[in-house]
Write a protein that holds these residues in place. Structure first.
Motif, short mmCIF file in Angstrom:
data_model
loop_
_atom_site.label_atom_id
_atom_site.label_comp_id
_atom_site.label_asym_id
_atom_site.label_seq_id
_atom_site.Cartn_x
_atom_site.Cartn_y
_atom_site.Cartn_z
N VAL A 152 48.25 21.22 36.79
CA VAL A 152 48.31 22.01 35.55
C VAL A 152 46.90 22.25 35.01
O VAL A 152 46.53 23.39 34.70
N PHE A 153 46.12 21.20 34.91
CA PHE A 153 44.74 21.34 34.45
C PHE A 153 43.92 22.17 35.44
O PHE A 153 43.04 22.94 35.05
N ALA A 154 44.21 21.98 36.73
CA ALA A 154 43.47 22.70 37.77
C ALA A 154 43.62 24.21 37.60
O ALA A 154 42.65 24.97 37.72
N GLU A 155 44.83 24.66 37.31
CA GLU A 155 45.08 26.08 37.12
C GLU A 155 44.37 26.61 35.87
O GLU A 155 43.78 27.70 35.90
N LYS A 156 44.39 25.84 34.81
CA LYS A 156 43.71 26.26 33.58
C LYS A 156 42.20 26.34 33.80
O LYS A 156 41.54 27.28 33.32
N MET A 157 41.63 25.37 34.50
CA MET A 157 40.19 25.37 34.78
C MET A 157 39.80 26.56 35.64
O MET A 157 38.79 27.22 35.40
#
Length: 221
Positions: free
Chosen positions: A16-21
């Motif tokens: 989830v964080f990877a996609e946002k980053m």
């Protein structure tokens, strides 16, 4: 060592964080999804052992390995590690390594961290070597190298070579590339903290306009 680092990242992966980053970076790069605090905690586990076990050649080899990984955290890890190197351990030939890092996987996050820290420290350590790299990079078609020339003195404060900075800005002031105009304004804004009148005079005399001017005079009345 490399496999241990990647394994540690993968164990903490957060899609989830990877996609946002990745979205924040215009989907130019992949991420494991580690927040900065978590990555820095991980670095504290590795850096002491890496500095102890690896010689100078092996260090740069590991940096290149990290740099070639698709996930951006590997590059942040490498940059933070390089910043632990003592300038007295640098060699003149390390400029080739710095060049490689600036011209591969290039984006503002890596270039700015390298130029204002690593290149800046290198230049302080080997001022006699400045023209060797500067005269080539300042004429490069690669705007990241020219941006690096402009901003490598960002942390020099009152020791900034303003004549050099002015010459670099004059060479690039008509370049419409956003990152060049931003670099011009940023470098002048930093120096204006110490010589505001000189910066204002230069901006007016050289007709610095647009983004570069706004950034340069941002905190000046």
């Amino acid at each position: 060592m490399m496999s241990e680092i990647i394994d540690a990242f993968q164990k903490r992966e957060n899609p989830v964080f990877a996609e946002k980053m990745s979205a924040y970076m215009r989907h130019k790069f992949e991420y494991f999804g580690l927040m900065a605090e978590e990555r820095k905690a991980l670095q504290k586990e590795f850096f002491p052992r890496m500095n102890l076990e690896l010689n100078e050649t092996q260090r740069w080899e590991l940096v290149r390995e990290l740099w070639e990984k698709p996930q951006r955290e590997c590059i942040y890890f490498a940059i933070d590690w390089i910043n632990t190197f003592q300038p007295k351990t640098y060699h003149k030939s390390d400029i080739d390594e710095i060049h490689f890092l600036l011209t591969n996987q290039s984006w503002w996050d890596s270039v700015d961290a390298l130029a204002s820290n690593v290149l800046g420290k290198y230049n302080f350590q080997f001022p006699e070597n400045r023209n060797t790299w500067l005269e080539v990079w300042r004429e490069s078609d690669n705007f990241w190298l020219r941006r690096s020339c402009i901003i490598h003195q960002l942390k020099y404060k009152d020791k900034t070579d303003f004549d050099l900075l002015k010459s670099l800005i004059i060479e690039n002031k008509h370049d419409k590339e956003f990152f060049i105009q931003k670099a011009i304004g940023w470098s002048l804004r930093q120096y204006a903290k110490f010589e505001p009148e000189l910066v204002k005079e230069f901006v007016e005399t050289e007709n610095i306009l647009g983004l570069a001017k706004r950034e340069a005079l941002k905190h000046l009345k």
